[in-house]
Design a protein around this motif. Structure first.
Motif, PDB file in Angstrom:
ATOM      1  N   HIS A 179       0.212   1.817   4.567  1.00  0.00           N
ATOM      2  CA  HIS A 179       0.111   1.883   3.010  1.00  0.00           C
ATOM      3  C   HIS A 179       1.204   1.098   2.263  1.00  0.00           C
ATOM      4  O   HIS A 179       2.162   0.861   3.059  1.00  0.00           O
ATOM      5  CB  HIS A 179       0.167   3.526   2.754  1.00  0.00           C
ATOM      6  N   VAL A 180       0.940   0.991   1.171  1.00  0.00           N
ATOM      7  CA  VAL A 180       1.992   0.232   0.248  1.00  0.00           C
ATOM      8  C   VAL A 180       3.290   1.169   0.140  1.00  0.00           C
ATOM      9  O   VAL A 180       2.966   2.098  -0.304  1.00  0.00           O
ATOM     10  CB  VAL A 180       1.486  -0.382  -0.984  1.00  0.00           C
ATOM     11  N   ALA A 181       4.250   0.747   0.308  1.00  0.00           N
ATOM     12  CA  ALA A 181       5.410   1.759   0.017  1.00  0.00           C
ATOM     13  C   ALA A 181       6.555   1.072  -1.146  1.00  0.00           C
ATOM     14  O   ALA A 181       6.670  -0.174  -0.981  1.00  0.00           O
ATOM     15  CB  ALA A 181       6.435   1.851   1.424  1.00  0.00           C
ATOM     16  N   VAL A 217      -1.711  -8.299 -10.473  1.00  0.00           N
ATOM     17  CA  VAL A 217      -2.258  -8.712  -9.564  1.00  0.00           C
ATOM     18  C   VAL A 217      -3.165  -7.830  -8.424  1.00  0.00           C
ATOM     19  O   VAL A 217      -3.849  -8.296  -7.710  1.00  0.00           O
ATOM     20  CB  VAL A 217      -1.334  -9.705  -8.525  1.00  0.00           C
ATOM     21  N   CYS A 218      -2.926  -6.699  -9.123  1.00  0.00           N
ATOM     22  CA  CYS A 218      -3.970  -5.728  -8.146  1.00  0.00           C
ATOM     23  C   CYS A 218      -5.388  -5.502  -8.562  1.00  0.00           C
ATOM     24  O   CYS A 218      -5.758  -4.856  -9.695  1.00  0.00           O
ATOM     25  CB  CYS A 218      -3.386  -4.233  -8.230  1.00  0.00           C
ATOM     26  N   PRO A 219      -6.123  -6.023  -7.377  1.00  0.00           N
ATOM     27  CA  PRO A 219      -7.678  -6.239  -7.852  1.00  0.00           C
ATOM     28  C   PRO A 219      -8.368  -4.832  -8.082  1.00  0.00           C
ATOM     29  O   PRO A 219      -9.059  -4.511  -9.141  1.00  0.00           O
ATOM     30  CB  PRO A 219      -8.055  -6.859  -6.780  1.00  0.00           C
ATOM     31  N   PRO A 220      -7.977  -3.680  -7.355  1.00  0.00           N
ATOM     32  CA  PRO A 220      -8.548  -2.281  -7.849  1.00  0.00           C
ATOM     33  C   PRO A 220      -7.833  -1.601  -8.734  1.00  0.00           C
ATOM     34  O   PRO A 220      -8.231  -0.473  -9.108  1.00  0.00           O
ATOM     35  CB  PRO A 220      -8.685  -1.648  -6.339  1.00  0.00           C
ATOM     36  N   ASP A 221      -6.662  -2.074  -9.521  1.00  0.00           N
ATOM     37  CA  ASP A 221      -6.076  -1.452 -10.565  1.00  0.00           C
ATOM     38  C   ASP A 221      -5.384  -0.185  -9.981  1.00  0.00           C
ATOM     39  O   ASP A 221      -5.714   0.902 -10.506  1.00  0.00           O
ATOM     40  CB  ASP A 221      -7.112  -1.075 -11.810  1.00  0.00           C
ATOM     41  N   THR A 227      -7.200   4.405  -4.071  1.00  0.00           N
ATOM     42  CA  THR A 227      -8.089   3.213  -4.335  1.00  0.00           C
ATOM     43  C   THR A 227      -7.353   1.757  -3.816  1.00  0.00           C
ATOM     44  O   THR A 227      -8.109   0.804  -3.935  1.00  0.00           O
ATOM     45  CB  THR A 227      -8.254   3.048  -5.720  1.00  0.00           C
ATOM     46  N   CYS A 228      -6.062   2.040  -3.489  1.00  0.00           N
ATOM     47  CA  CYS A 228      -5.680   0.832  -2.948  1.00  0.00           C
ATOM     48  C   CYS A 228      -6.292   0.195  -1.573  1.00  0.00           C
ATOM     49  O   CYS A 228      -6.697   0.956  -0.517  1.00  0.00           O
ATOM     50  CB  CYS A 228      -4.242   0.957  -2.617  1.00  0.00           C
ATOM     51  N   THR A 229      -6.524  -1.018  -1.607  1.00  0.00           N
ATOM     52  CA  THR A 229      -7.284  -1.456  -0.538  1.00  0.00           C
ATOM     53  C   THR A 229      -6.473  -2.401   0.563  1.00  0.00           C
ATOM     54  O   THR A 229      -6.731  -2.680   1.290  1.00  0.00           O
ATOM     55  CB  THR A 229      -8.380  -2.671  -0.829  1.00  0.00           C
ATOM     56  N   ARG A 230      -5.046  -2.171   0.273  1.00  0.00           N
ATOM     57  CA  ARG A 230      -4.155  -2.607   1.179  1.00  0.00           C
ATOM     58  C   ARG A 230      -4.369  -4.288   1.345  1.00  0.00           C
ATOM     59  O   ARG A 230      -4.119  -4.828   2.461  1.00  0.00           O
ATOM     60  CB  ARG A 230      -4.206  -2.172   2.669  1.00  0.00           C
ATOM     61  N   CYS A 231      -4.520  -4.788   0.260  1.00  0.00           N
ATOM     62  CA  CYS A 231      -4.878  -6.147   0.389  1.00  0.00           C
ATOM     63  C   CYS A 231      -3.358  -7.101   0.360  1.00  0.00           C
ATOM     64  O   CYS A 231      -3.239  -8.200   0.696  1.00  0.00           O
ATOM     65  CB  CYS A 231      -5.518  -6.647  -0.905  1.00  0.00           C
ATOM     66  N   GLU A 232      -2.572  -6.232   0.088  1.00  0.00           N
ATOM     67  CA  GLU A 232      -1.109  -6.906   0.259  1.00  0.00           C
ATOM     68  C   GLU A 232      -0.513  -7.943  -0.960  1.00  0.00           C
ATOM     69  O   GLU A 232       0.376  -8.496  -0.609  1.00  0.00           O
ATOM     70  CB  GLU A 232      -0.667  -7.666   1.651  1.00  0.00           C
ATOM     71  N   ARG A 233      -1.329  -8.164  -1.731  1.00  0.00           N
ATOM     72  CA  ARG A 233      -1.142  -9.308  -2.870  1.00  0.00           C
ATOM     73  C   ARG A 233       0.266  -8.695  -3.676  1.00  0.00           C
ATOM     74  O   ARG A 233       1.271  -9.479  -3.846  1.00  0.00           O
ATOM     75  CB  ARG A 233      -2.199  -9.276  -3.888  1.00  0.00           C
TER      76      ARG A 233
HETATM   77  S1  SF4 Z   1      -2.217  -3.678  -1.740  1.00  0.00           S
HETATM   78 FE1  SF4 Z   1      -3.537  -4.783  -2.926  1.00  0.00          FE
HETATM   79  S2  SF4 Z   1      -4.942  -3.107  -3.756  1.00  0.00           S
HETATM   80 FE2  SF4 Z   1      -3.130  -1.983  -2.964  1.00  0.00          FE
HETATM   81  S3  SF4 Z   1      -1.688  -1.756  -4.764  1.00  0.00           S
HETATM   82 FE3  SF4 Z   1      -1.100  -3.816  -3.654  1.00  0.00          FE
HETATM   83  S4  SF4 Z   1      -2.432  -5.297  -4.836  1.00  0.00           S
HETATM   84 FE4  SF4 Z   1      -3.237  -3.114  -5.261  1.00  0.00          FE
END
Ligand code: SF4
Ligand SMILES: Cc1cc2nc3c(=O)[nH]c(=O)nc-3n(C[C@H](O)[C@H](O)[C@H](O)COP(=O)(O)OP(=O)(O)OC[C@H]3O[C@@H](n4cnc5c(N)ncnc54)[C@H](O)[C@@H]3O)c2cc1C
Ligand code: SF4
Lengths: 83, 402
Positions: free
Chosen positions: A19-21, A36-40, A55-61
């Motif tokens: 997960h994003v920490a 920059v977070c696609p799913p808000d 809802t986070c997709t773990r895209c890591e942007r």
């Molecule tokens: S990893 Fe992607 S989906 Fe998750 S919070 Fe960061 S930008 Fe948003």
């Protein structure tokens, strides 16, 4: 806390693996990652950055672009990292 | 205190929102301006520099305002090798205290009849059955409430969510996002000029971006960096800035303030309006795609949007088609320029660092106050034939005439 969401997406299948920490000590509450977070999944309160792990997709942007590297991918479920 | 309905609600009391609200009120609209922060203007997310000429359309007697720190009349552009070219810009730049500036601009809105409220956060849109925006769910000083309006203007900055909620996609590619940070540094006496905005470019300094030194006084300056969002993974923007300070201003040890942020530099959202909603400023990606300056461009957009909203409300049609007069006006004035500047940024990002260093070294030999840009360009081309390849990009972008 996430009363802002209009729809809640299905729980991500990887949710329990990583997960994003947020390091709230490093975070400057600038809101750049929100943009920059696609799913808000990120929301900036006055001096608190919140993330919706559902809802986070773990895209890591967000992790890649943070100007002060306040975000990282952590192992385990979100509950394992206090934020 | 808060009413159940207004003609116009503006979300975000930055420069874009404050001017939008003011223009709507000046056109006779009952207008509410909400800001989620407790204090307008803080935390600052800006290098605090803007171009005097255009801003003077919106604020009186700028050079004599208490929020002006310095006025710079030159740009100096430095490469990684210590060469520097000095360019006189078309208009002087104001280096300001944005905390006070933002509040002052919001005050001019309040003074024009706008109701301004802080600690008031837009939480979601109210939409009718056709999806048209008819108001907002607001959390005002801790109380949730629904407030209706004929037009909502989203001026909610980089972290804008309103545009997204309304279906105007607003997620930039990381290569179209500058990320940056800035320190207010002291101990610079004798190392900077107060009449000059200094810029440092080069891959080793700021990948895909630049470092600025904007003097706040003879001894202090905003020293900041932006880098391309897709080049921030290895070393952070802050890491690059610390490296720069160590190298160029090793004696400056105190940091009196820090600012962090991201600026979308796509050149503008594809659509700036939908039924009942308009987007302005950073929320609409309207900052300069090369320099990331967004204060003045946001104010102009706010002006156009506020005025158009009032016209449309008076005519009784706030559908996208009608509100798009704002979009048209914005594109007519800035569309081509924004596209060109984005192209130039992309060209510079890809440019070989030796070539960039060489260009600045060559230009450093010219007296830019005497030589015309065209002449300078021709000299450059003969000295750096590799520039011919890049020149094609500049010509295609429309910045250089064929
Ligand atoms: S990893 Fe992607 S989906 Fe998750 S919070 Fe960061 S930008 Fe948003
Ligand atoms: C490091 C850095 C340096 C910069 N340097 C410069 C510079 O030197 N010159 C320049 O011209 N530009 C600069 N910029 C860009 C400039 O700061 C922005 O372009 C400008 O502030 C945009 O104005 P705005 O009104 O659109 O948005 P903002 O000034 O960001 O205002 C948006 C407001 O909306 C509020 N808001 C957001 N969401 C909500 C909500 N849900 N409800 C209520 N309120 C909300 C926010 O709290 C904020 O106050 C810089 C940016 C950064 C990050
Ligand atoms: S980009 Fe980084 S510093 Fe800015 S709010 Fe997000 S995590 Fe915090």
């Amino acid at each position: 806390m996430f009363n802002l969401r209009k729809t809640t997406r299905a729980r991500n299948s990887n949710a329990l693996l990583h997960h994003v920490a947020i390091d709230q000590d490093l975070c400057n509450w600038c809101g750049a990652c929100v943009s920059v977070c696609p799913p808000d999944s990120l929301f900036l309160y006055e001096e608190w950055l919140a993330i919706d792990h559902e809802t986070c997709t773990r895209c890591e942007r967000c992790v890649k672009m943070c100007p002060v590297h306040a975000l990282h991918m952590a192992a385990g479920s979100p509950e394992s990292t206090p934020s | 205190m808060i009413q159940a309905a207004y003609d116009v609600i503006v979300v975000g009391a930055g420069p874009a929102g404050a001017i939008a609200a003011r223009k709507a009120a000046e056109s006779g609209m009952d207008t509410l301006l909400i800001e989620k922060r407790l204090e307008i203007g803080t935390p600052v997310r800006c290098g605090e520099s803007f171009e005097l000429h255009t801003a003077s359309q919106y604020l009186e007697d700028i050079p004599n305002q208490p929020w002006v720190n310095t006025i710079t009349r030159y740009f100096s552009i430095h490469n990684t090798k210590g060469d520097c070219v000095v360019v006189p810009p078309i208009s002087p730049s104001i280096i300001c205290d944005r905390k006070i500036f933002d509040r002052e601009v919001a005050y001019t809105a309040a003074n024009a009849g706008v109701q301004v409220l802080v600690n008031a956060r837009a939480e979601s849109l109210l939409q009718d059955q056709d999806g048209a925006v008819v108001g907002l769910k607001i959390n005002c000083m801790g109380s949730p409430l629904d407030v209706y309006s004929k037009v909502v203007i989203a001026a909610d900055g980089t972290e804008s969510q309103l545009a997204r909620w309304a279906g105007l996609k607003s997620i930039p590619a990381l290569s179209d996002l500058y990320v940056g940070t800035q320190f207010l540094v002291s101990g610079l006496s004798g190392q900077i000029r107060t009449d000059t905005s200094h810029y440092y470019v080069g891959e080793a300094i700021a990948p895909g971006g630049y470092v600025w030194v904007f003097p706040k006084s003879a001894d202090t300056a905003n020293i900041g960096i932006v880098i391309s969002g897709d080049r921030a993974e290895g070393t952070s923007a802050q890491g690059h800035l610390e490296g720069f300070l160590q190298e160029v201003f090793p004696r400056a040890r105190s940091v009196l303030g820090q600012v962090t942020g991201g600026i979308p530099v796509t050149g503008g959202l594809k659509r700036l309006v939908t039924d009942g909603l308009m987007v302005v400023g950073d929320a609409a990606h309207q900052a300069d795609p090369l320099t990331a300056g967004g204060i003045v461009l946001g104010m102009v957009a706010g002006d156009y949007a506020g005025t158009t909203a009032a016209q449309c409300i008076r005519e009784g049609d706030v559908r996208a088609q009608s509100l798009s007069r704002y979009e048209k006006r914005w594109r007519e004035r800035f569309g081509k320029q924004q596209r060109s500047l984005r192209t130039v940024r992309r060209m510079l990002t890809k440019m070989d660092s030796d070539l960039l260093d060489g260009l600045i070294r060559t230009a450093a030999g010219y007296d830019m106050t005497r030589i015309s840009p065209a002449k300078a360009m021709i000299h450059m081309l003969t000295k750096h034939p590799r520039l011919l390849i890049e020149a094609r990009v500049l010509i295609n972008s429309g910045l250089i005439m064929k």
